[in-house]
Design an enzyme around this catalytic site. Structure first.
Site, PDB file in Angstrom:
ATOM      1  CG  ASP A  67     -47.556 -13.862 -34.750  1.00  5.24           C
ATOM      2  OD1 ASP A  67     -46.722 -14.468 -34.067  1.00  5.24           O
ATOM      3  OD2 ASP A  67     -48.711 -13.607 -34.327  1.00  5.24           O
ATOM      4  CG  HIS A  68     -45.694 -10.887 -32.147  1.00  3.80           C
ATOM      5  ND1 HIS A  68     -46.469  -9.851 -31.689  1.00  3.80           N
ATOM      6  CD2 HIS A  68     -46.521 -11.963 -32.203  1.00  3.80           C
ATOM      7  CE1 HIS A  68     -47.708 -10.276 -31.468  1.00  3.80           C
ATOM      8  NE2 HIS A  68     -47.759 -11.558 -31.774  1.00  3.80           N
ATOM      9  CG  HIS A 141     -47.697 -15.451 -25.200  1.00  5.64           C
ATOM     10  ND1 HIS A 141     -48.978 -15.843 -25.505  1.00  5.64           N
ATOM     11  CD2 HIS A 141     -46.994 -15.541 -26.369  1.00  5.64           C
ATOM     12  CE1 HIS A 141     -49.050 -16.144 -26.793  1.00  5.64           C
ATOM     13  NE2 HIS A 141     -47.853 -15.981 -27.332  1.00  5.64           N
TER      14      HIS A 141
END
Length: 301
Positions: A67-68, A141
């Site tokens: 998604d990035h 993360h």
């Protein structure tokens, strides 16, 4: 006329919705454009927002979750299709080099523009120009991730009363500004510091030192708030922030305009993020981002 604004291309985390595309953010900074985290569908969102490939000078990827980064393939091919005439540099975690290469060359196309690869290996400055220094700071993360920050050099604002006290006016003001001294009067004696503007970009992360370093003194901070506070345990487990955590970090850092984004599909009421951010003590300007928002960088004080 210089423009400094954020163009929001997408605001969804992991799964896009009817109203939220995958991530994508363009920062217009004077004559340059910096594209952050182009998720799937970014090229189409650029068309909807009136952004062209010619607007891009840098691409900054925080990490290689889809998604990035899945929009990289289309964006890079568009840069080549449109034969962008100026250099384009891509920054991304060095540990994801294989992912960047796979996305860059995922299909056949004619490569007419050389995109410069500038992987990030550690905290610190990445590039410097006349109007900003680009920095990176490591985040926390589930995969290696870096946030980004632009810092404009401080300048000097002339103070009319001080100029008048030294009898300096007209063309002599320009001479003093250029040379730093005029007839024994220095620039410091008739001016005051004009603080440079600062922009921070924080995506998928738990609270960590990098979040605070990136947010410090920002005029405009874009920060993920994937979860609401009642799901803080899930946020920590998956390496994300809640709305309250993001807002408290912004308040502690003295952020002037806070932009919350990267929302989980589980939430349908965007006003809940604003309520929790205010409850956490953030009192500055606040935007719960929507796709295609245009948000100006606050004017200098």
């Amino acid at each position: 006329m210089s423009v400094r604004e954020l163009v929001v291309l997408g605001t969804a985390s992991q799964v896009p919705t009817r109203h939220r595309n995958h991530n994508g953010y363009l920062l217009r900074w004077d004559s340059e454009g910096i594209l952050f985290d182009p998720g799937e569908g970014t090229q189409r969102q650029m068309v909807r927002a009136g952004v062209s490939a010619h607007d891009l000078n840098r691409i900054c990827v925080t990490h290689f979750h889809g998604d990035h980064s899945l929009g990289l393939a289309g964006v890079i091919q568009r840069i080549n299709l449109d034969r962008v005439p100026h250099p384009v540099t891509a920054h991304y975690p060095a540990s994801g080099q294989r992912f960047f290469e796979r996305l860059r060359y995922s299909t056949a196309y004619y490569e007419s523009v050389g995109v410069t690869e500038a992987p990030v290996t550690a905290d610190g400055p990445l590039a410097a120009g006349s109007s900003y220094t680009l920095e990176a700071h490591k985040l926390s993360h589930s995969v290696e991730a870096y946030g980004y920050r632009l810092v404009e050099p401080d300048g000097v604002r002339m103070v009319p009363e001080k100029l008048a006290a030294h009898g300096i006016s007209g063309p002599d003001v320009g001479v003093l500004q250029r040379e730093g001294k005029l007839g024994g009067v220095t620039l410091a004696e008739v001016g005051e510091v004009r603080r440079g503007q600062r922009f921070g970009f924080v995506m998928d992360t738990r609270l960590c030192d990098g979040v605070h370093a990136l947010a410090d003194g920002c005029d405009l901070l874009v920060i993920e708030s994937t979860f609401l506070d009642e799901d803080e345990r899930l946020a920590t487990e998956h390496g994300h922030l809640t709305a309250g955590q993001a807002a408290r970090a912004a308040a502690d850092a003295g952020v002037r305009h806070l932009v919350l984004t990267h929302f989980s599909q589980r939430y349908t009421d965007p006003t809940a993020f604003e309520r929790q951010a205010r409850a956490a003590g953030y009192e500055g300007e606040l935007t719960v981002a929507r796709d295609l928002d245009r948000i100006p960088v606050p004017k200098r004080r």
